[in-house]
Motif scaffolding. Sequence first.
Motif, PDB file in Angstrom:
ATOM      1  N   GLU A   1       0.852  -1.180   0.000  1.00 48.45           N
ATOM      2  CA  GLU A   1       0.000   0.000   0.000  1.00 48.45           C
ATOM      3  C   GLU A   1       0.891   1.234   0.000  1.00 48.45           C
ATOM      4  OE1 GLU A   1      -3.487   0.527   0.482  1.00 48.45           O
ATOM      5  OE2 GLU A   1      -3.669  -1.555  -0.159  1.00 48.45           O
ATOM      6  N   PRO A   2       0.603   2.217  -0.849  1.00 49.52           N
ATOM      7  CA  PRO A   2       1.359   3.465  -0.749  1.00 49.52           C
ATOM      8  C   PRO A   2       1.243   4.013   0.672  1.00 49.52           C
ATOM      9  CG  PRO A   2      -0.004   3.472  -2.712  1.00 49.52           C
ATOM     10  CD  PRO A   2      -0.409   2.265  -1.914  1.00 49.52           C
ATOM     11  N   PHE A   3       2.311   4.646   1.124  1.00 44.93           N
ATOM     12  CA  PHE A   3       2.365   5.150   2.488  1.00 44.93           C
ATOM     13  C   PHE A   3       2.490   6.666   2.425  1.00 44.93           C
ATOM     14  CE2 PHE A   3       4.948   6.474   6.159  1.00 44.93           C
ATOM     15  CZ  PHE A   3       4.169   5.990   7.193  1.00 44.93           C
ATOM     16  N   GLY A   4       1.586   7.379   3.078  1.00 53.12           N
ATOM     17  CA  GLY A   4       1.626   8.835   2.973  1.00 53.12           C
ATOM     18  C   GLY A   4       1.293   9.530   4.272  1.00 53.12           C
ATOM     19  N   TYR A   5       1.785  10.751   4.403  1.00 53.79           N
ATOM     20  CA  TYR A   5       1.492  11.533   5.602  1.00 53.79           C
ATOM     21  C   TYR A   5       1.714  13.014   5.343  1.00 53.79           C
ATOM     22  CZ  TYR A   5       6.599  11.051   6.048  1.00 53.79           C
ATOM     23  OH  TYR A   5       7.953  11.039   5.812  1.00 53.79           O
ATOM     24  N   ALA A   6       1.129  13.815   6.218  1.00 55.17           N
ATOM     25  CA  ALA A   6       1.358  15.262   6.215  1.00 55.17           C
ATOM     26  C   ALA A   6       2.093  15.598   7.498  1.00 55.17           C
ATOM     27  CB  ALA A   6       0.029  16.011   6.148  1.00 55.17           C
ATOM     28  N   LEU A   7       3.185  16.343   7.377  1.00 58.37           N
ATOM     29  CA  LEU A   7       4.017  16.663   8.536  1.00 58.37           C
ATOM     30  C   LEU A   7       4.213  18.172   8.614  1.00 58.37           C
ATOM     31  CD1 LEU A   7       5.953  15.728  10.839  1.00 58.37           C
ATOM     32  CD2 LEU A   7       7.765  15.618   9.102  1.00 58.37           C
ATOM     33  N   GLY A   8       3.688  18.757   9.673  1.00 56.85           N
ATOM     34  CA  GLY A   8       3.873  20.195   9.877  1.00 56.85           C
ATOM     35  C   GLY A   8       5.156  20.460  10.633  1.00 56.85           C
ATOM     36  N   MET A   9       5.966  21.376  10.104  1.00 58.96           N
ATOM     37  CA  MET A   9       7.250  21.692  10.737  1.00 58.96           C
ATOM     38  C   MET A   9       7.403  23.207  10.844  1.00 58.96           C
ATOM     39  SD  MET A   9       9.485  19.092   8.313  1.00 58.96           S
ATOM     40  CE  MET A   9      10.919  18.685   9.301  1.00 58.96           C
ATOM     41  N   GLU A  10       8.158  23.647  11.843  1.00 61.03           N
ATOM     42  CA  GLU A  10       8.519  25.064  11.959  1.00 61.03           C
ATOM     43  C   GLU A  10       9.402  25.446  10.770  1.00 61.03           C
ATOM     44  OE1 GLU A  10       7.581  27.268  14.098  1.00 61.03           O
ATOM     45  OE2 GLU A  10       6.917  26.198  15.901  1.00 61.03           O
ATOM     46  N   ILE A  11       9.358  26.685  10.389  1.00 59.99           N
ATOM     47  CA  ILE A  11      10.251  27.155   9.324  1.00 59.99           C
ATOM     48  C   ILE A  11      11.555  27.636   9.953  1.00 59.99           C
ATOM     49  CG2 ILE A  11      10.559  28.938   7.551  1.00 59.99           C
ATOM     50  CD1 ILE A  11       7.437  28.561   7.155  1.00 59.99           C
ATOM     51  N   ASP A  12      12.629  27.157   9.359  1.00 62.80           N
ATOM     52  CA  ASP A  12      13.968  27.465   9.839  1.00 62.80           C
ATOM     53  C   ASP A  12      14.158  28.984   9.975  1.00 62.80           C
ATOM     54  OD1 ASP A  12      16.423  26.199  10.528  1.00 62.80           O
ATOM     55  OD2 ASP A  12      17.307  26.992   8.689  1.00 62.80           O
ATOM     56  N   GLU A  13      14.746  29.418  11.099  1.00 57.22           N
ATOM     57  CA  GLU A  13      15.004  30.852  11.311  1.00 57.22           C
ATOM     58  C   GLU A  13      15.853  31.435  10.192  1.00 57.22           C
ATOM     59  OE1 GLU A  13      13.671  33.051  13.283  1.00 57.22           O
ATOM     60  OE2 GLU A  13      12.416  31.407  14.006  1.00 57.22           O
ATOM     61  N   LYS A  14      16.789  30.605   9.689  1.00 57.66           N
ATOM     62  CA  LYS A  14      17.699  31.075   8.638  1.00 57.66           C
ATOM     63  C   LYS A  14      16.910  31.423   7.364  1.00 57.66           C
ATOM     64  CE  LYS A  14      21.756  29.532   6.202  1.00 57.66           C
ATOM     65  NZ  LYS A  14      22.355  28.335   5.626  1.00 57.66           N
ATOM     66  N   VAL A  15      15.892  30.604   7.095  1.00 53.91           N
ATOM     67  CA  VAL A  15      15.053  30.839   5.912  1.00 53.91           C
ATOM     68  C   VAL A  15      14.254  32.132   6.080  1.00 53.91           C
ATOM     69  CG1 VAL A  15      13.080  29.941   4.602  1.00 53.91           C
ATOM     70  CG2 VAL A  15      14.905  28.385   5.354  1.00 53.91           C
ATOM     71  N   LYS A  16      13.718  32.330   7.285  1.00 53.38           N
ATOM     72  CA  LYS A  16      12.934  33.549   7.552  1.00 53.38           C
ATOM     73  C   LYS A  16      13.814  34.787   7.445  1.00 53.38           C
ATOM     74  CE  LYS A  16       9.437  31.576  10.640  1.00 53.38           C
ATOM     75  NZ  LYS A  16       8.918  31.582  12.023  1.00 53.38           N
ATOM     76  N   ARG A  17      15.025  34.699   8.012  1.00 46.53           N
ATOM     77  CA  ARG A  17      15.954  35.826   7.986  1.00 46.53           C
ATOM     78  C   ARG A  17      16.307  36.187   6.545  1.00 46.53           C
ATOM     79  NH1 ARG A  17      19.062  33.705  11.953  1.00 46.53           N
ATOM     80  NH2 ARG A  17      20.551  32.939  10.417  1.00 46.53           N
ATOM     81  N   ALA A  18      16.511  35.152   5.726  1.00 46.12           N
ATOM     82  CA  ALA A  18      16.913  35.381   4.327  1.00 46.12           C
ATOM     83  C   ALA A  18      15.850  36.152   3.549  1.00 46.12           C
ATOM     84  CB  ALA A  18      17.202  34.044   3.656  1.00 46.12           C
ATOM     85  N   ARG A  19      14.576  35.983   3.956  1.00 48.12           N
ATOM     86  CA  ARG A  19      13.499  36.718   3.262  1.00 48.12           C
ATOM     87  C   ARG A  19      13.718  38.217   3.332  1.00 48.12           C
ATOM     88  NH1 ARG A  19       8.443  34.013   6.297  1.00 48.12           N
ATOM     89  NH2 ARG A  19       8.490  31.888   5.436  1.00 48.12           N
ATOM     90  N   THR A  20      14.269  38.694   4.458  1.00 50.23           N
ATOM     91  CA  THR A  20      14.491  40.135   4.582  1.00 50.23           C
ATOM     92  C   THR A  20      15.923  40.530   4.231  1.00 50.23           C
ATOM     93  OG1 THR A  20      14.830  39.746   6.955  1.00 50.23           O
ATOM     94  CG2 THR A  20      12.676  40.571   6.287  1.00 50.23           C
ATOM     95  N   GLU A  21      16.877  39.711   4.607  1.00 47.59           N
ATOM     96  CA  GLU A  21      18.291  40.087   4.417  1.00 47.59           C
ATOM     97  C   GLU A  21      18.851  39.722   3.053  1.00 47.59           C
ATOM     98  OE1 GLU A  21      20.526  38.425   7.641  1.00 47.59           O
ATOM     99  OE2 GLU A  21      19.390  39.525   9.157  1.00 47.59           O
TER     100      GLU A  21
END
Lengths: 282, 282
Positions: free
Chosen positions: B104-124
Amino acid sequence: MRVLAFLDGTLGDPSQPYVRVDNTGVLRGDGIFETVLVVDGKPRELGPHLDRLAKSAAMLDLPEPDLELWEQAAQQVIDNWEGSSEIAVKLVATRGSEGDPDAEPFGYALGMEIDEKVKRARTEGIGVVTLDRGFGPDVAERAPWLLLGAKTLSYAVNLAALREAGRRGADDVIFTATDGSVLEGPTSTVLVAKGRTLYTPPPTVGILPGTTQRSVFRAAEAAGWTVKMEPVPGGELAMADGVFLASSVRKVTRVHTLDGVALADSTAVHAELCEAYEAQYA
Amino acid sequence: MRVLAFLDGTLGDPSQPYVRVDNTGVLRGDGIFETVLVVDGKPRELGPHLDRLAKSAAMLDLPEPDLELWEQAAQQVIDNWEGSSEIAVKLVATRGSEGDPDAEPFGYALGMEIDEKVKRARTEGIGVVTLDRGFGPDVAERAPWLLLGAKTLSYAVNLAALREAGRRGADDVIFTATDGSVLEGPTSTVLVAKGRTLYTPPPTVGILPGTTQRSVFRAAEAAGWTVKMEPVPGGELAMADGVFLASSVRKVTRVHTLDGVALADSTAVHAELCEAYEAQYA
């Protein structure tokens, strides 16, 4: 049957889950593996497999594997195996949980039965199609980040190529470079016989150095063959006295048909190479 | 924090294992995924993400995903999230246990925090290096078994490229084709601004169609920009008025340095594009 052993010496139940959903092996195919053939309790080419595992780890910037622990885990599988005389023992190492800087690499040895189709192909031979791998033969040295030559868990393309072979009525694939030269199979090394010379492409063209290829070359050389590791133009395949795919589980499998066209009958050459290969482990 | 939901509507504990060691997702990177950005409880571009999941499934000959179940699983994650205002929800589907024809195909949804580095890069902003992807821009249509344009779990090369960027003192990568033309980032789409025109390479060059790129193009067009999906020669990057990497989690991130050389100041262009992009979800 399946037998599962971990690096700490414990056994697991392969029908139970042990991998977290955030493991980079699942989320990113970010890990490495080896498949070792075990016959009558004896692993073949374990040293070269472990060496290649260490080389793959280095290419992926994974921690250096403790090869003694991996050898013990493989032996644990062998010691607890109650299935057929042959086992395919997979050694699998992943980076661990994604986003966790303290993530511990996660590894295991998994003993599996060898597919009947693979065993049958050893005697009956296979039909193969050539498929473009999209790379030039010079890319591996220029672009090490492509991980050509590392045995990673990212095998989706290899499996897609095998499904494409199935759609074309064939059993397996020989990848070619953009210049038409021979690369490798999705899970095998290509050997080409011409007279008493055995050829295989060098790893520098962007392929995995083959543990079974090396073993067959050693055996063939001892039996009086000349062995050459050099680029193989794609056109050589159709004109060869024998084309073979080598890997742990398939040993030396004869290609009888290439892109729908029958190749020269290589049953005698095949028998000789198989005998030389097997004699090493007798 | 992390929240895990399965397709049957149940929740899981992300610190516990749910994946078998013989799952093809682990053994072969044989599966597909999406990463959906959720802001203040609202998923962005969920429809296009689900459409792309279905397209990836088709390219890998996986069973057609039941998109309603996937949407419910994503919603389960959102409903049970108690972390920051933004979630990266990964949707992951694998083929199931290797060698099991009834897997059977195996699937899931996993919610994760967004890396601070990624958030910082949006502005910097970020520094980026160009790396050769080894493919010509014509290979995707010629060789569909290379799965270019499918979002598979086989991301080892993408991660290796990001590590190479780190070694070169950069934050991210723009892959180029063998003719030097622009492809994509390992986990992003490349946008190039010249005057009031926004460019991105077409998926036919062997890249993933970007859900965020599409959203930004729609917003930019509504704000009076001309948008063009056409091949982008590598030399255009250094001469552009703005180079951006777009993806769900990084939104539109400005590239300030390319291969160690500062690019033209694109802060004003970046601010305008971000405003147009965000306004769609207000």
